[in-house]
Each structure stands twice: as structure tokens, then as C-alpha cells.
Design a protein around this motif. Structure first.
Motif: not given
Length: 280
Positions: A1-6, A37-44, A247-249, A270-280
Motif C-alpha cells: 500500500m502506498k500513501i502520499s502525505a503532505i 499535488e492531490n495527496a491522499d493526506l494533508i496535515g496542516t 518513505g519512497i519519495s 510517498e510512503i510504502k507500507f507492507k501489506g499482505k500482497k508484499d509479504e510473499k
């Protein structure tokens, strides 16, 4: 899972017409920037009611949560650490704000006594606001957003420890594998004790090869010409995004072609989290 955050300290209550940093003009630039920027999350940080209202109206793709920290002199200067998240990706399960003080469940500021019996106080009420989100794939995410004190070192360190303690509570409630993102203005660089505390449990997403000062005081030249100084000569940020993922970017949001949006630059990771798809 990848998520972009500001993370972006907006300085919403501040600026002036004379210096071309009027708040009601800057909000237009900020909203345009966030749409681009269209990020998934914004923290202000330093968000006030006027900016919150405009963002809720114009950033149609986002839902938000925020709470006033208290202790400010007027409605205009009442600051919040607002969190914004994509409506089509996340469902909000829970929201909470706690104060970075010895009484976290009520409006308050940190106060302590040093070894010489002198009282030390945080300059402001400081808070951490967060939401528990469920991604459309079912993955749980805790998105926390904070603003540490800018004068009192013990308050900064206490705040960092409180945030880690809250994250441990979240893990006990929602599971050890819950994804964590913490954004904020930490008012400290990467050689500080507060940074050391946070990175004992979380990963800094800053790309050291691309980092630069995130506090620029409405631009170095402007600040110096007005006798303010601007602590940006060492290219060290004080705004960070931490995570238990990777963090990947990373980029500093330093576009100023239409004038300064804030006395800080924002950052996006941009942040990558290990998910079930990535565990193999």
C-alpha cells in the motif's frame, strides 16, 4: 500500500497586506497548490477557522477533522492542527485531540519546574490531532498531526514522548500492524532530543539529499531586510513526516512563483507500507 502525505504549516492567522502575505490572498494560492499535488493526506499546522472553512468548501475531494488548541487571543488567531483525507479512499473510524501537557484531556499548556526550582512553561497550548482511517482495501491507518512548542525544550521533549505513548495506545486498540503517519512542525532539527525520541520508534521520510530549510520566514531576503533573520542557511528542515512504513519519495513544496504561501515550505512524502500482497 502506498500513501502520499503532505505536512504544511500554513501560518493562517498571520501575514500582512503591506508585505504581500495577507492571509485571505494566500489561502487561494494554498488551495490551488493542494489541488495540484492531490495527496491522499494533508496535515496542516497554524490553521484557523477562515482557512478551514475555505478548504472544506473548495477541496471537495477531502474530509477533515480539527480542534482548536485554546489559549489564543481571538477567533482569528485560534490555531488548529487540521487533518484532511481523501473521501474516496478512506473511511474515518475515530478522531481525537490531546494536549501536549500534563493534563492531556483539557485545554492546557505544558508547565514544569527545573532543577533550580524555576518554572518553565510552553509558549503556547500545543496539541496533537489524529484520525483512525480505513483504506478502501480494509487496511487501517492512524494519521497524526502536531505542532511542538517553539521555545521550551522540556515541552518539546514531553510532547514527543506523549505522541509515542499515544501511538502505543492506538496499536493496542487497533492492532500492532496498523499503519502510522505523523506529520508536523516540530520546531526542531534532526540533531535535537525531540527528533531523537521520535525516531527511536518511527522512520523519518526526509530524503537527506533533497532536504532544505522548511522555515523561511516569508523568504530569506525579505526576512533579513526587515531585521527578522531567517534560520535557513544550513538547509535543515523543522517540518517532518514520520512513519512506521518506508518513505519512497520526498519533495519540499517550495513553489513561490505567485508569492509565498506561508513562512514555511510544505513537504510531501510517498510512503510504502507492507501489506499482505508484499509479504510473499
Amino acid at each position: 500500500m502506498k500513501i502520499s502525505a503532505i505536512s504544511f504549516n500554513t501560518a493562517s492567522p498571520w501575514g500582512s497586506k503591506e508585505s504581500n502575505t495577507d492571509s485571505k490572498e494566500r489561502i487561494k494560492k494554498f488551495i490551488k497548490y493542494m489541488k495540484e499535488e492531490n495527496a491522499d493526506l494533508i496535515g496542516t499546522q497554524e490553521l484557523n477557522y477562515f482557512w478551514l472553512s475555505e478548504m472544506n468548501k473548495q477541496l471537495e475531494n477531502y474530509s477533515s477533522y480539527s480542534e482548536k488548541r485554546g489559549g489564543d487571543e481571538s477567533e482569528w488567531t485560534s490555531e488548529m492542527n487540521g487533518v484532511f483525507f481523501k473521501k474516496d479512499r478512506f473511511e474515518k473510524l475515530f478522531e481525537k485531540t490531546f494536549w501536549l501537557s500534563k493534563t492531556p484531556n483539557k485545554e492546557s499548556r505544558f508547565i514544569c519546574t527545573d532543577e533550580n526550582g524555576n518554572e518553565l512553561r510552553a509558549a503556547c497550548h500545543r496539541i496533537c490531532s489524529y484520525v483512525i482511517l480505513k483504506d478502501k482495501s480494509g487496511v487501517l491507518l492512524a494519521f497524526l498531526n502536531t505542532h511542538l512548542d517553539h521555545k521550551c525544550e522540556p515541552a518539546m521533549e514531553h510532547g514527543a514522548r506523549m505522541i509515542l505513548d499515544e501511538i502505543e495506545k492506538i496499536k493496542k486498540e487497533y492492532g500492532e500492524d496498523i499503519s502510522i503517519i505523523l506529520s508536523g512542525d516540530f520546531n526542531q532539527k534532526d540533531d535535537s532530543k525531540a527528533y531523537e525520541i521520535l525516531t527511536s520508534k518511527l522512520n523519518d521520510t526526509t530524503d537527506k539529499s533533497k532536504q532544505q530549510a522548511t522555515y523561511q520566514n516569508w523568504g530569506k531576503d525579505y526576512a533579513l531586510n526587515n531585521g527578522w533573520g531567517a534560520d535557513c542557511s544550513d538547509n535543515k528542515p523543522i517540518d517532518f513526516i514520520f512513519t512506521n512504513g518506508k518513505g519512497i519519495s520526498y519533495r519540499v513544496l517550495d513553489k513561490t512563483d505567485n508569492g509565498y504561501i506561508s513562512d514555511h515550505f510544505g513537504i510531501i512524502s510517498e510512503i510504502k507500507f507492507k501489506g499482505k500482497k508484499d509479504e510473499k
